[in-house]
Design an enzyme around this catalytic site. Sequence first.
Site, PDB file in Angstrom:
ATOM      1  N   GLU A 215       0.855  -1.199  -0.030  1.00 11.73           N
ATOM      2  CA  GLU A 215       0.181  -0.015  -0.059  1.00 11.73           C
ATOM      3  C   GLU A 215       0.912   1.275   0.217  1.00 11.73           C
ATOM      4  O   GLU A 215       1.459   1.822   1.097  1.00 11.73           O
ATOM      5  CB  GLU A 215      -0.928  -0.149   1.077  1.00 11.73           C
ATOM      6  CG  GLU A 215      -2.088  -1.290   1.396  1.00 11.73           C
ATOM      7  CD  GLU A 215      -2.813  -1.417   0.088  1.00 11.73           C
ATOM      8  OE1 GLU A 215      -3.066  -0.357  -0.439  1.00 11.73           O
ATOM      9  OE2 GLU A 215      -3.451  -2.399  -0.286  1.00 11.73           O
ATOM     10  N   CYS A 249      -1.816   8.829   2.490  1.00  8.18           N
ATOM     11  CA  CYS A 249      -1.439   8.335   1.151  1.00  8.18           C
ATOM     12  C   CYS A 249      -2.635   8.931   0.065  1.00  8.18           C
ATOM     13  O   CYS A 249      -2.373   8.801  -1.259  1.00  8.18           O
ATOM     14  CB  CYS A 249      -1.226   6.986   1.199  1.00  8.18           C
ATOM     15  SG  CYS A 249      -2.467   5.902   1.864  1.00  8.18           S
TER      16      CYS A 249
END
Length: 468
Positions: A215, A249
Amino acid sequence: MVDNGTLSIDETVNKLRGTFKSQKTKRYEWRKAQLQAMLRMMQENEDEFKESVATELWKPKLEVKMTEISTIEKSIKCALKNLKSWMKPVPVSTEITHFPSTAKIINEPLGVVLVFGAWNFPLNLCLVPLVDALAAGNCVVVKPSELAPKASATVKKLLDMYLDPEAFAVIEGGADVAEELLKRKFDHIFYTGSERVGRIIYEAAAKQLTPVTLELGGKSPAFIDESANFETTARRLLFGKHINSGQICIAADYALVTKEAMEPLRAALLDAYHQFYPKGEAAKDETTHLVHQRHTDRLLAMLNEDEKVRGELVIGGQYDRESNWIAPTVFYNTKPEAKIMQEEIFGPLLPVLPVEDLDEALQFISDRPHPLAAYIFSTNRSAIDSFSFAVSTGAVVVNHVILHFSIETLPFGGVGSSGIGRYHGKSGFETFSNGKAFLHKSARKVFDLDIVYPPVTERKAKILDVLL
């Protein structure tokens, strides 16, 4: 030798592998008990979890509750509600040449898996992957981020108290510990963090032929056209830079705005800023601080670049280097060559770039690596459909930012350099499972057709040509 309490890394991994071989983690009752224990842990220790994150990152406790604790609890409840159905074998059809037979897919646990947490959400990004791994019946090693040591210590202390010690371990430490862990054979590695470290994880895993979920991040774009509701657009864009000070993110990393929308959006951003911060500007006690001074200095280099390249300061711009704090900040007419456009910002800065239309925005996005998320603010159905169709990304969100992360029924992950694999809900269960194929063919001789066996004859070939 690196120690985890009284056991070395090798001893810890070997203990977990022995537990997995005993088959006990495959049972529904065991998985359910671990998930229930995690839920109790979150509910009974909420204040301690809040305090550990709030004091470390200067994060408001309400924000800790909203972005960390509530999300983890939702993940656990989703797994508990659906675990039985997820574990059931999935029947699939077979072909006529296999008659009579039955086939199904059996989701079995992978074995001993390694989860690397991240500092920006030190609870969420450790514990949600852990929920998925336990639901799938794995033994788990969790390595929290050393950049959030208070949260890491809390995670270790409480997980050690609540989970099965024979099937689970928290190993704390820095890069040296991570390096040691990566020398061991795991059955899956889950990592959340930067693309740079993700490449290191991927390379180490490849040596062991270990599958990975990465991720990562990247520059997630937002596109705003003249049909947008500017009041809600401005509030939501600004919210994305307020929450966790943009250290997310999936935060909108830059905005591409049609020229007709530039001035209405500017006015709406100014209004939203004053709504969020009634004192006139953001205060240090209202927003999360940055993780450390190196990160602060990197962002200040972007903030203090020449205005001709960086763009006009529209809102924000205040900072305190000593306490690692920067106010949510928006620049207008940023140049593509500006420092702020060369790497993921991961902070409370938002550059705005004007574009002629959607086509120019789509070209701009396609010329860059695939983003983890992409956002469009529009009420034009055709524009929304075109954006969703054209942008290769982990997620498309219309008229909001970040929100998709909290929806357990949506898979979360990236594409290309923004990540590999998916988690959350059933997607996370499947990530930490092996979808084993199962075929049961009748043993009766009457169904053992001679036409599939040698010798080959013209008659057999004609029959098979029809059947196949």
